[in-house]
Design an enzyme around this catalytic site. Sequence first.
Site, PDB file in Angstrom:
ATOM      1  N   ALA A  25      93.333   2.217 145.910  1.00  0.00           N
ATOM      2  CA  ALA A  25      93.130   1.257 144.819  1.00  0.00           C
ATOM      3  C   ALA A  25      93.267  -0.196 145.284  1.00  0.00           C
ATOM      4  CB  ALA A  25      94.118   1.557 143.700  1.00  0.00           C
ATOM      5  N   PHE A  36      97.587   1.461 140.715  1.00  0.00           N
ATOM      6  CA  PHE A  36      98.467   2.204 139.818  1.00  0.00           C
ATOM      7  C   PHE A  36      99.931   1.869 140.025  1.00  0.00           C
ATOM      8  CE2 PHE A  36      95.752   6.157 138.586  1.00  0.00           C
ATOM      9  CZ  PHE A  36      95.025   5.335 137.740  1.00  0.00           C
ATOM     10  N   HIS A 121      88.685  11.658 144.647  1.00  0.00           N
ATOM     11  CA  HIS A 121      89.241  11.786 143.300  1.00  0.00           C
ATOM     12  C   HIS A 121      88.169  11.658 142.215  1.00  0.00           C
ATOM     13  CE1 HIS A 121      93.494  10.626 144.923  1.00  0.00           C
ATOM     14  NE2 HIS A 121      93.069  11.785 145.357  1.00  0.00           N
ATOM     15  N   CYS A 129      80.632  18.524 130.424  1.00  0.00           N
ATOM     16  CA  CYS A 129      81.152  19.157 129.211  1.00  0.00           C
ATOM     17  C   CYS A 129      82.234  20.163 129.598  1.00  0.00           C
ATOM     18  CB  CYS A 129      80.020  19.865 128.472  1.00  0.00           C
ATOM     19  SG  CYS A 129      80.622  20.845 127.080  1.00  0.00           S
ATOM     20  N   CYS A 132      80.582  23.917 128.204  1.00  0.00           N
ATOM     21  CA  CYS A 132      79.376  24.552 128.791  1.00  0.00           C
ATOM     22  C   CYS A 132      79.108  24.047 130.212  1.00  0.00           C
ATOM     23  CB  CYS A 132      78.156  24.354 127.899  1.00  0.00           C
ATOM     24  SG  CYS A 132      77.534  22.662 127.838  1.00  0.00           S
TER      25      CYS A 132
HETATM   26  P1  NAD Z   1      98.324   2.911 144.809  1.00  0.00           P
HETATM   27  O1  NAD Z   1      98.262   2.148 143.524  1.00  0.00           O
HETATM   28  O2  NAD Z   1      99.317   3.986 144.950  1.00  0.00           O
HETATM   29  O3  NAD Z   1      98.581   1.890 146.019  1.00  0.00           O
HETATM   30  C1  NAD Z   1      97.795   0.751 146.187  1.00  0.00           C
HETATM   31  C2  NAD Z   1      98.326   0.039 147.411  1.00  0.00           C
HETATM   32  O4  NAD Z   1      97.445  -1.037 147.681  1.00  0.00           O
HETATM   33  C3  NAD Z   1      99.727  -0.542 147.225  1.00  0.00           C
HETATM   34  O5  NAD Z   1     100.554  -0.115 148.297  1.00  0.00           O
HETATM   35  C4  NAD Z   1      99.504  -2.058 147.255  1.00  0.00           C
HETATM   36  O6  NAD Z   1     100.504  -2.750 147.968  1.00  0.00           O
HETATM   37  C5  NAD Z   1      98.213  -2.175 148.011  1.00  0.00           C
HETATM   38  N1  NAD Z   1      97.381  -3.318 147.624  1.00  0.00           N
HETATM   39  C6  NAD Z   1      97.161  -3.832 146.384  1.00  0.00           C
HETATM   40  N2  NAD Z   1      96.269  -4.843 146.442  1.00  0.00           N
HETATM   41  C7  NAD Z   1      95.929  -4.985 147.740  1.00  0.00           C
HETATM   42  C8  NAD Z   1      95.053  -5.855 148.455  1.00  0.00           C
HETATM   43  N3  NAD Z   1      94.354  -6.809 147.830  1.00  0.00           N
HETATM   44  N4  NAD Z   1      94.935  -5.708 149.793  1.00  0.00           N
HETATM   45  C9  NAD Z   1      95.649  -4.762 150.471  1.00  0.00           C
HETATM   46  N5  NAD Z   1      96.509  -3.914 149.853  1.00  0.00           N
HETATM   47  C10 NAD Z   1      96.628  -4.013 148.500  1.00  0.00           C
HETATM   48  O7  NAD Z   1      96.849   3.413 145.071  1.00  0.00           O
HETATM   49  P2  NAD Z   1      96.354   4.707 145.812  1.00  0.00           P
HETATM   50  O8  NAD Z   1      97.154   4.935 147.036  1.00  0.00           O
HETATM   51  O9  NAD Z   1      94.884   4.572 145.885  1.00  0.00           O
HETATM   52  O10 NAD Z   1      96.680   5.911 144.820  1.00  0.00           O
HETATM   53  C11 NAD Z   1      96.516   5.745 143.433  1.00  0.00           C
HETATM   54  C12 NAD Z   1      95.605   6.714 142.713  1.00  0.00           C
HETATM   55  O11 NAD Z   1      95.095   5.979 141.615  1.00  0.00           O
HETATM   56  C13 NAD Z   1      94.420   7.198 143.455  1.00  0.00           C
HETATM   57  O12 NAD Z   1      94.339   8.527 143.151  1.00  0.00           O
HETATM   58  C14 NAD Z   1      93.198   6.497 142.822  1.00  0.00           C
HETATM   59  O13 NAD Z   1      92.222   7.457 142.496  1.00  0.00           O
HETATM   60  C15 NAD Z   1      93.680   6.000 141.492  1.00  0.00           C
HETATM   61  N6  NAD Z   1      93.217   4.623 141.145  1.00  0.00           N
HETATM   62  C16 NAD Z   1      91.959   4.220 141.443  1.00  0.00           C
HETATM   63  C17 NAD Z   1      91.560   2.934 141.121  1.00  0.00           C
HETATM   64  C18 NAD Z   1      90.166   2.514 141.499  1.00  0.00           C
HETATM   65  O14 NAD Z   1      89.279   3.359 141.530  1.00  0.00           O
HETATM   66  N7  NAD Z   1      89.948   1.242 141.815  1.00  0.00           N
HETATM   67  C19 NAD Z   1      92.425   2.037 140.490  1.00  0.00           C
HETATM   68  C20 NAD Z   1      93.717   2.507 140.180  1.00  0.00           C
HETATM   69  C21 NAD Z   1      94.101   3.800 140.525  1.00  0.00           C
END
Ligand code: NAD
Length: 259
Positions: A25, A36, A121, A129, A132
């Site tokens: 993320a 998150f 993910h 759906c 179905c």
């Molecule tokens: P996470 O939220 O657990 O961790 C995000 C990490 O990114 C943190 O350690 C943070 O310090 C770091 N971070 C934040 N901004 C940053 C930047 N600009 N540059 C570098 N590092 C940065 O996220 P995760 O490990 O991906 O796990 C969270 C789950 O949430 C995943 O399953 C994902 O599918 C989902 N999610 C996805 C999105 C998206 O699609 N953009 C957004 C939120 C959550």
Amino acid sequence: MGSDQAQIAAQLLRAAHAVVALTGAGISTPSGIPDFRSPKSGLWEGVDPLTVASIYGFREHPQAFYDWIYPLTKLIVEAQPNPAHTALVTLENQGTLRGVITQNIDMLHTRAGSGCVKELHGQFREATCIHCFTVFPAAPIIEQFLQDHQVPHCPHCGNVLKPNVILFGEQLPIKPFMEAQDLARQADLMLVIGTSLEVAPASDLPMLALRNGAKMIIINLESTHLDNAATVVIHGNAAEVLPEILQQMEYIHEHDSQQ
Ligand code: NAD
């Protein structure tokens, strides 16, 4: 950011033959989509993840899921790829990067132009759906949902539609996961970007690469439990760090070709 670290990262990338990126993320926060785990992201504020974002919760109370996902959906629809996404496209076009394994559901890697993306993910491109199992393109469904806030229903059988994102309690899509494992096994350099490495099994992939002899570069705002295993760790904003590493690669290339 220490540009010494960016320079070492650039050297590693230039020397590598099979680079694979694992993103989370954090690569998309500069595009305006909160992660998150960072405090104040608001995504889990006042909600129980197992109620709103699990498959069990979804089946019981789809409206609670859709109420929770509404602001995230709006942000994803409005977001544009940022320089970190674009840098990965450049690395792929240069032949350095074999593929991107992402935990993100925002589709910003494919929208930026990355060709080989394994979305572990799920994604917001399709909806299915729950009765179905007919699959529909998600764009018109999302457009309608953003207007009326209502749970979307299947035009065929009338049951509830679920976007193709993986909720707690669901299996990861097997094909992209197996392809991601293959990429990790074949990598000689793993680039870990913007992930807390707290969500398994995605978080196991860097270890799989390391066990097969790969080196690792971590670019993340905060420390992760694998920082000690990485050759380079840069605690910074991926949208600034990755373009700087690319600049350093360019500089090394020009320097080498003058000699
Ligand atoms: P996470 O939220 O657990 O961790 C995000 C990490 O990114 C943190 O350690 C943070 O310090 C770091 N971070 C934040 N901004 C940053 C930047 N600009 N540059 C570098 N590092 C940065 O996220 P995760 O490990 O991906 O796990 C969270 C789950 O949430 C995943 O399953 C994902 O599918 C989902 N999610 C996805 C999105 C998206 O699609 N953009 C957004 C939120 C959550």
